[in-house]
Design a protein around this motif. Structure first.
Motif, PDB file in Angstrom:
ATOM      1  N   THR A   1     -49.231  -8.264   9.456  1.00 39.70           N
ATOM      2  CA  THR A   1     -49.822  -6.988   9.837  1.00 39.70           C
ATOM      3  C   THR A   1     -50.211  -7.033  11.313  1.00 39.70           C
ATOM      4  OG1 THR A   1     -52.006  -7.744   9.138  1.00 39.70           O
ATOM      5  CG2 THR A   1     -50.684  -6.538   7.529  1.00 39.70           C
ATOM      6  N   SER A   2     -50.405  -5.839  11.920  1.00 40.13           N
ATOM      7  CA  SER A   2     -50.664  -5.779  13.363  1.00 40.13           C
ATOM      8  C   SER A   2     -51.878  -4.938  13.671  1.00 40.13           C
ATOM      9  CB  SER A   2     -49.443  -5.185  14.081  1.00 40.13           C
ATOM     10  OG  SER A   2     -49.266  -3.842  13.694  1.00 40.13           O
ATOM     11  N   ASP A   3     -52.424  -5.155  14.853  1.00 34.96           N
ATOM     12  CA  ASP A   3     -53.498  -4.350  15.401  1.00 34.96           C
ATOM     13  C   ASP A   3     -52.862  -3.365  16.369  1.00 34.96           C
ATOM     14  OD1 ASP A   3     -55.561  -3.256  16.826  1.00 34.96           O
ATOM     15  OD2 ASP A   3     -56.710  -5.106  16.963  1.00 34.96           O
ATOM     16  N   ALA A   4     -52.822  -2.076  15.992  1.00 38.76           N
ATOM     17  CA  ALA A   4     -52.098  -1.081  16.789  1.00 38.76           C
ATOM     18  C   ALA A   4     -52.750  -0.822  18.141  1.00 38.76           C
ATOM     19  CB  ALA A   4     -52.004   0.233  16.013  1.00 38.76           C
ATOM     20  N   VAL A   5     -53.987  -1.290  18.344  1.00 38.70           N
ATOM     21  CA  VAL A   5     -54.671  -1.038  19.615  1.00 38.70           C
ATOM     22  C   VAL A   5     -54.142  -1.952  20.710  1.00 38.70           C
ATOM     23  CG1 VAL A   5     -56.890  -1.061  20.798  1.00 38.70           C
ATOM     24  CG2 VAL A   5     -56.727  -0.192  18.451  1.00 38.70           C
ATOM     25  N   ASN A   6     -54.077  -3.235  20.416  1.00 36.93           N
ATOM     26  CA  ASN A   6     -53.636  -4.164  21.463  1.00 36.93           C
ATOM     27  C   ASN A   6     -52.313  -4.849  21.134  1.00 36.93           C
ATOM     28  OD1 ASN A   6     -54.246  -6.166  19.558  1.00 36.93           O
ATOM     29  ND2 ASN A   6     -56.306  -6.470  20.373  1.00 36.93           N
ATOM     30  N   GLY A   7     -51.693  -4.483  20.043  1.00 38.30           N
ATOM     31  CA  GLY A   7     -50.371  -5.011  19.729  1.00 38.30           C
ATOM     32  C   GLY A   7     -50.345  -6.454  19.305  1.00 38.30           C
ATOM     33  N   GLN A   8     -51.474  -7.004  18.854  1.00 42.41           N
ATOM     34  CA  GLN A   8     -51.522  -8.397  18.440  1.00 42.41           C
ATOM     35  C   GLN A   8     -51.286  -8.502  16.934  1.00 42.41           C
ATOM     36  OE1 GLN A   8     -51.911 -11.037  20.625  1.00 42.41           O
ATOM     37  NE2 GLN A   8     -51.645  -9.377  22.111  1.00 42.41           N
ATOM     38  N   TYR A   9     -50.435  -9.435  16.544  1.00 45.22           N
ATOM     39  CA  TYR A   9     -50.234  -9.701  15.127  1.00 45.22           C
ATOM     40  C   TYR A   9     -51.434 -10.455  14.575  1.00 45.22           C
ATOM     41  CZ  TYR A   9     -45.378  -8.283  15.582  1.00 45.22           C
ATOM     42  OH  TYR A   9     -44.244  -7.565  15.789  1.00 45.22           O
ATOM     43  N   THR A  10     -51.788 -10.146  13.340  1.00 43.49           N
ATOM     44  CA  THR A  10     -52.874 -10.864  12.694  1.00 43.49           C
ATOM     45  C   THR A  10     -52.280 -11.929  11.777  1.00 43.49           C
ATOM     46  OG1 THR A  10     -52.945  -9.457  10.741  1.00 43.49           O
ATOM     47  CG2 THR A  10     -54.155  -8.690  12.684  1.00 43.49           C
ATOM     48  N   SER A  11     -53.150 -12.718  11.184  1.00 43.79           N
ATOM     49  CA  SER A  11     -52.681 -13.750  10.250  1.00 43.79           C
ATOM     50  C   SER A  11     -52.498 -13.182   8.841  1.00 43.79           C
ATOM     51  CB  SER A  11     -53.681 -14.914  10.209  1.00 43.79           C
ATOM     52  OG  SER A  11     -54.956 -14.443   9.795  1.00 43.79           O
ATOM     53  N   ASP A  12     -52.875 -11.921   8.646  1.00 38.83           N
ATOM     54  CA  ASP A  12     -52.712 -11.305   7.334  1.00 38.83           C
ATOM     55  C   ASP A  12     -51.257 -10.901   7.120  1.00 38.83           C
ATOM     56  OD1 ASP A  12     -55.425 -11.524   6.839  1.00 38.83           O
ATOM     57  OD2 ASP A  12     -55.860  -9.582   7.777  1.00 38.83           O
ATOM     58  N   ILE A  13     -50.843 -10.905   5.869  1.00 39.01           N
ATOM     59  CA  ILE A  13     -49.487 -10.480   5.543  1.00 39.01           C
ATOM     60  C   ILE A  13     -49.553  -9.318   4.561  1.00 39.01           C
ATOM     61  CG2 ILE A  13     -48.532 -12.781   5.924  1.00 39.01           C
ATOM     62  CD1 ILE A  13     -48.309 -13.047   2.858  1.00 39.01           C
ATOM     63  N   ASP A  14     -48.504  -8.545   4.545  1.00 37.91           N
ATOM     64  CA  ASP A  14     -48.379  -7.479   3.566  1.00 37.91           C
ATOM     65  C   ASP A  14     -46.913  -7.379   3.172  1.00 37.91           C
ATOM     66  OD1 ASP A  14     -49.133  -5.554   1.814  1.00 37.91           O
ATOM     67  OD2 ASP A  14     -49.951  -4.170   3.312  1.00 37.91           O
ATOM     68  N   SER A  15     -46.677  -6.751   2.038  1.00 41.65           N
ATOM     69  CA  SER A  15     -45.322  -6.638   1.519  1.00 41.65           C
ATOM     70  C   SER A  15     -45.031  -5.184   1.183  1.00 41.65           C
ATOM     71  CB  SER A  15     -45.152  -7.495   0.262  1.00 41.65           C
ATOM     72  OG  SER A  15     -43.886  -7.290  -0.324  1.00 41.65           O
ATOM     73  N   GLU A  16     -43.839  -4.731   1.557  1.00 37.76           N
ATOM     74  CA  GLU A  16     -43.450  -3.389   1.155  1.00 37.76           C
ATOM     75  C   GLU A  16     -43.196  -3.332  -0.348  1.00 37.76           C
ATOM     76  OE1 GLU A  16     -39.888  -2.256   3.158  1.00 37.76           O
ATOM     77  OE2 GLU A  16     -38.584  -3.540   1.952  1.00 37.76           O
ATOM     78  N   ARG A  17     -42.993  -4.491  -0.960  1.00 30.13           N
ATOM     79  CA  ARG A  17     -42.765  -4.586  -2.402  1.00 30.13           C
ATOM     80  C   ARG A  17     -43.990  -5.231  -3.047  1.00 30.13           C
ATOM     81  NH1 ARG A  17     -38.572  -1.386  -4.241  1.00 30.13           N
ATOM     82  NH2 ARG A  17     -36.777  -1.584  -2.856  1.00 30.13           N
ATOM     83  N   ARG A  18     -44.915  -4.392  -3.485  1.00 28.48           N
ATOM     84  CA  ARG A  18     -46.123  -4.884  -4.147  1.00 28.48           C
ATOM     85  C   ARG A  18     -46.220  -4.235  -5.524  1.00 28.48           C
ATOM     86  NH1 ARG A  18     -52.478  -4.570  -2.332  1.00 28.48           N
ATOM     87  NH2 ARG A  18     -51.685  -5.682  -0.526  1.00 28.48           N
ATOM     88  N   ASN A  19     -46.407  -5.056  -6.545  1.00 29.22           N
ATOM     89  CA  ASN A  19     -46.687  -4.547  -7.878  1.00 29.22           C
ATOM     90  C   ASN A  19     -48.197  -4.538  -8.076  1.00 29.22           C
ATOM     91  OD1 ASN A  19     -47.405  -5.395 -10.888  1.00 29.22           O
ATOM     92  ND2 ASN A  19     -45.545  -4.168 -10.946  1.00 29.22           N
ATOM     93  N   PHE A  20     -48.725  -3.429  -8.577  1.00 32.22           N
ATOM     94  CA  PHE A  20     -50.159  -3.351  -8.866  1.00 32.22           C
ATOM     95  C   PHE A  20     -50.327  -2.590 -10.173  1.00 32.22           C
ATOM     96  CE2 PHE A  20     -48.950   0.294  -6.432  1.00 32.22           C
ATOM     97  CZ  PHE A  20     -49.737   1.364  -6.848  1.00 32.22           C
ATOM     98  N   TYR A  21     -51.096  -3.159 -11.084  1.00 33.18           N
ATOM     99  CA  TYR A  21     -51.200  -2.518 -12.389  1.00 33.18           C
ATOM    100  C   TYR A  21     -52.475  -2.934 -13.109  1.00 33.18           C
ATOM    101  CZ  TYR A  21     -48.806   0.513 -15.659  1.00 33.18           C
ATOM    102  OH  TYR A  21     -48.449   1.593 -16.413  1.00 33.18           O
ATOM    103  N   HIS A  22     -52.967  -2.014 -13.916  1.00 30.42           N
ATOM    104  CA  HIS A  22     -54.140  -2.259 -14.758  1.00 30.42           C
ATOM    105  C   HIS A  22     -53.864  -1.600 -16.098  1.00 30.42           C
ATOM    106  CE1 HIS A  22     -58.851  -2.237 -15.076  1.00 30.42           C
ATOM    107  NE2 HIS A  22     -58.258  -2.897 -16.057  1.00 30.42           N
TER     108      HIS A  22
END
Length: 862
Positions: free
Chosen positions: A344-365
């Motif tokens: 993931t990125s910080d749109a203000v200064n363009g720095q990548y963070t150490s967090d990750i995200d996926s366009e393919r996420r399953n979420f269910y309850h």
């Protein structure tokens, strides 16, 4: 003063004498009643005190207690406890503990939970009990993994995401293997799929898992082409106590679990609780992060000897990043590669963070509730009923628009945000589409009742009859998860601006209104009425049964989206389909060591809802001509033999013929005749009729106890699974519903069914090393797995997947505290030799085995 000293001396002597007479020493030996092997680590406790001891390596124990008389309780995990009275110093001799029968495991619902042990005529079956589930099936391991040491069972990693595995029985995937939870069907009503991520908590609340291969023992008219998996959940426990467990594993996996049982009070009430939390930054492949919880609450009430009630609610909300099948080249070069995630990125200064995200996420309850009522009507008759309900909320995320990737193939979220901000409003209605993440939602409500009346007509003849009623309503639509800097998404003349969290708890109540649903929006209603019955005769040598079921299933679709035509909005016509099954079998015992059985059955199975409509996402029109029922015919024979008390083996032979199969597959891309121009590509679905398969095979499994400290079990299965004859094929544009192409006479005759290993073998052992310490491990071989041509039709085999072997190892140490509480330490290593190879395939690509994974845990039981 001298008199005082004399008095003190007499008092001390009297006190010592009193203590001496009040003490007692109890000795004895604990063994397995079936194998006569010692049970090292068996727990011995003096009832009503904190005095306790543990049996040594040879099963011997010595316990000293301050009580001069009373009872000792001898217990061992997976065995029935025994209470023995003592009076003074006592040698209780050799105590034989019998393994828990499944009748002991099933506290409630015995009439609706169809276990193989409930019937004298055998079926091909393997049972995993609670102690093994608790040791091997918890943590960063799929619940399906503990079923893999079963003949003709293959577990696919499914890409490696938490809960994405798939189960195959005799070559049939879990859409064609019935899965029951305390007698409640859990296969999806639309397409038969089992989403194991919804059942992450099963390993913590299961008393037993029974895999019935082939025809099985279930009386319901269910999708058991390959077999039936019965998961028996715990109820409100009879005994008082609880436990706390901490578990950690590779890739920052952590899980903590707490449970407590009140036991039964003097008014017949009992309560049980369990809660846990888990999280990890990945399972094994990159981008497969996950987090979830599991909760369980049960209350039992037994007002008298004739009635018993149990209510439970359980759920396992979770989310996890997903990964699909890969090319052979990718697996060889980078087996952990996953194209669906990025930093993931910080749109203000363009720095990548150490967090990750996926366009393919399953979420269910998916909270599940059920109420069991067992009524003992008389000495020969009983009625068992389960009333259940579940409410699923959540879905899976994916891309919509144009991706931007980094040089190494990952999603470039910063570049995506920059491009989107330059566009302002993007979407299919504008020249610049941009990129968003959408959520494909599957919200459903499911209600049902299963009831079974059983009566013993005489000493040899039993009869039961029951009903299975279901009502299912599902809502399917897409909503926006993240706009990534866009002001809105333009589609079908509407600009959508609302976004929603891809979170299982939020999804319970926060999802898009109808005017904020993109792409598609429809509902389906399925009603089901079934009647089943069984008659069984048995004597000392011979048993036979006949079993039948008939059901009516109705389908209705309702379209709502703005893009639909007038014909596709509102409710469709209702379609009713009648299905039935008929099964029978015989068994004969020559003697206690030799038994034969033969079973046969026929199913006329209704099609899944997804196969009934021309385009389930967009059209109310029924497929024309109407889809017929699928026909399944099965035969199986078995032979069980024993050699003394140390060796038992069962051999099975089966023949399953599946005719008139309907196959619906989506997700392919049609290049519209311009392979070098992707701008006019579109997604297609493939509809195939008249697909026929024949699966023939043999199975052998055995248990061998050569010494008092060693137990060996193994299995072998070999199959020949092939397509038969010809079928038809239609390809549709998913977005428009337009028929793109069609063909008849697609020849598959003699083509081996691809995907999973048709030959498997395994050898496992468990050894008691010293008192309280045991080791277990084993190997499993996979072979005879076919590749296909990579298309939807699977009309040719282009080779085989290389044979491979996987090894697992585990170590357990039990330590009993003085008050009878227990500490259990467990370590598991899966794929010990880090054998990373192609394991199986689907029509999109290949799956590889996860590399070496591990977990360690500590449990305190009180």
């Amino acid at each position: 003063m001298k008199k005082f000293y004399n008095f003190l001396l007499v008092a001390v002597v009297m006190l010592f004498t009193t203590v001496t007479f009040a003490q007692a020493t109890i000795t004895g030996k604990v063994i397995d009643a079936e194998t006569t092997s010692p049970l090292p680590g068996a727990n011995v406790a003096v009832k009503g005190t904190s005095d306790g001891a543990t049996a040594d390596f040879d099963g011997n124990f010595t316990i000293t207690t301050s009580s001069s008389s009373g009872e000792i309780v001898i217990s061992y995990v997976g065995f029935k406890p025994i209470s023995i009275a003592f009076n003074g110093d006592t040698n209780v001799g050799t105590i034989s503990l019998s393994p828990d029968s499944l009748d002991e495991v099933v506290i409630v619902g015995s009439g609706v939970i169809d276990l193989a042990e409930d019937r004298r005529t055998p079926v091909a079956v393997s049972t995993i009990r609670r102690d093994e589930i608790q040791l091997k099936g918890v943590g960063n391991v799929e619940v399906t993994e503990i079923m893999k040491n079963t003949p003709s069972v293959f577990v696919s990693p499914g890409g490696g995401g938490f809960g994405d595995s798939a189960l195959f029985v005799r070559g049939f995937d879990d859409t064609n293997t019935a899965v029951l939870l305390n007698g409640q069907p859990i296969n999806a009503q639309e397409d038969g799929r089992v989403f194991w991520s919804n059942w992450q908590g099963v390993s913590d609340i299961a008393n037993a898992i029974q895999v019935q291969r082939g025809l099985g023992a279930s009386k319901l008219a269910i999708s058991s082409v390959g077999g039936t998996v019965n998961i028996v959940m715990k109820a409100a426990e009879k005994g008082k106590g609880g436990s706390v467990r901490f578990l950690s594993g590779n890739d920052s996996y952590f899980k903590t679990t707490a449970e407590y049982n009140t036991g039964v009070n003097d008014k017949g009430w009992a309560f049980s609780f369990l809660i846990d939390h888990w999280q990890a930054h990945r399972s094994w492949a990159r981008g497969t992060f996950g987090q979830g919880q599991n909760y369980f609450f049960a209350v039992g009430y037994k007002p008298n000897d004739r009635h018993q009630f149990n209510f439970l609610i359980t759920g396992a909300p979770q989310y996890h990043g997903q990964r699909w099948s890969q090319s052979e080249e990718t697996i060889e070069n980078d087996p952990k590669f996953n194209q669906h995630w990025g930093f993931t990125s910080d749109a203000v200064n363009g720095q990548y963070t150490s967090d990750i995200d996926s366009e393919r996420r399953n979420f269910y309850h998916k909270p599940v509730m059920n109420l069991n009522w067992d009524w003992t009507i008389s000495d020969v008759s009983s009625l068992s009923t389960v009333l259940y309900a579940s409410w699923g909320r959540g879905g899976g995320t994916g891309p919509r628009g144009d991706r931007i990737r980094t040089a190494d193939g990952q999603l470039d979220y910063f570049a995506i945000e920059q491009a989107n901000e330059a566009i302002g409003v993007g979407g299919f209605d504008s020249a610049e589409t941009g990129y968003i993440r959408r959520g494909s939602m599957n919200n459903h409500s499911w209600y049902g009742i299963v009831s079974n009346f059983n009566t013993e007509l005489n000493d040899n003849l039993s009869f039961n009859v029951g009903t299975d009623l279901r009502y299912y309503e599902g809502d399917h639509f897409r909503q926006i998860i993240d706009l990534y800097g866009l002001d809105g998404w333009a589609e079908d003349g509407v600009t959508y601006t609302d976004t929603f969290e891809a979170d299982p708890w939020a999804a319970l109540f926060d999802f898009a209104d109808e005017n904020q649903r993109i792409d598609y929006d429809y509902s389906e209603t399925i009603t089901y009425q079934g009647l089943f019955s069984q008659l069984e005769y048995s004597n000392d040598k011979f048993s036979t049964f006949i079993q039948g079921a008939v059901s009516n299933q109705s389908y209705v679709r309702e379209g709502r989206h703005i893009s639909y035509s007038d014909e596709d909005r509102g409710e469709s016509d209702k379609l009713n389909k009648i299905g039935f099954n008929l099964k029978g079998g015989v068994a004969y015992a020559i003697n206690d060591a030799n038994k034969f059985f033969f079973n046969a059955g026929y199913y006329s199975r209704q099609p899944f809802l997804d196969n009934v409509f021309e385009n389930i996402r967009r059209s109310n029109a029924l497929v024309s001509p109407e889809v017929d029922n699928e026909d399944i015919t099965g035969f199986e024979a078995g032979y069980e033999f024993k050699i003394g008390d140390n060796f038992t083996a069962v051999a099975n032979f089966y023949h399953t013929q599946w005719e008139n199969r309907v196959v619906l597959q989506g997700g392919g891309i049609n290049d519209n005749g311009t392979p070098n121009d992707t701008s006019d590509d579109f997604e297609v679905s493939n509809f195939q009729r008249g697909v026929n398969q024949t699966h023939i095979g043999a199975e052998l499994d055995f248990i061998f106890t050569p010494t008092s400290w060693l137990r060996i079990n193994g299995f072998f299965s070999a199959g020949s699974w092939k397509f038969d004859g010809e079928s038809s094929f239609d390809e549709f544009n998913i977005d428009t519903g337009e028929l793109v192409s069609s063909a008849d006479g697609i020849n598959r005759d003699g083509i081996s069914v691809p995907g999973v290993a048709q030959t498997t073998a395994g050898l496992n052992a468990r050894a008691n090393i010293i008192s309280g310490l045991s080791a277990d491990g084993g190997f499993k071989y996979y072979g005879n797995s076919y590749k296909h041509d990579g298309g939807s039709l699977q009309t040719m085999n282009i080779g085989t997947i290389d044979d491979f072997v996987l090894a697992d190892f585990g170590l357990t140490y039990n330590y009993t505290l003085g008050n009878g509480d227990r500490l259990t330490f467990r370590g598991n290593v899966f794929n010990v030799f880090d054998n990373i190879v192609i394991s199986n395939t689907d029509r999109f690509g290949f799956f590889n085995t996860d590399g070496r994974t591990f977990n360690v845990s500590a449990r305190y039981s009180f």
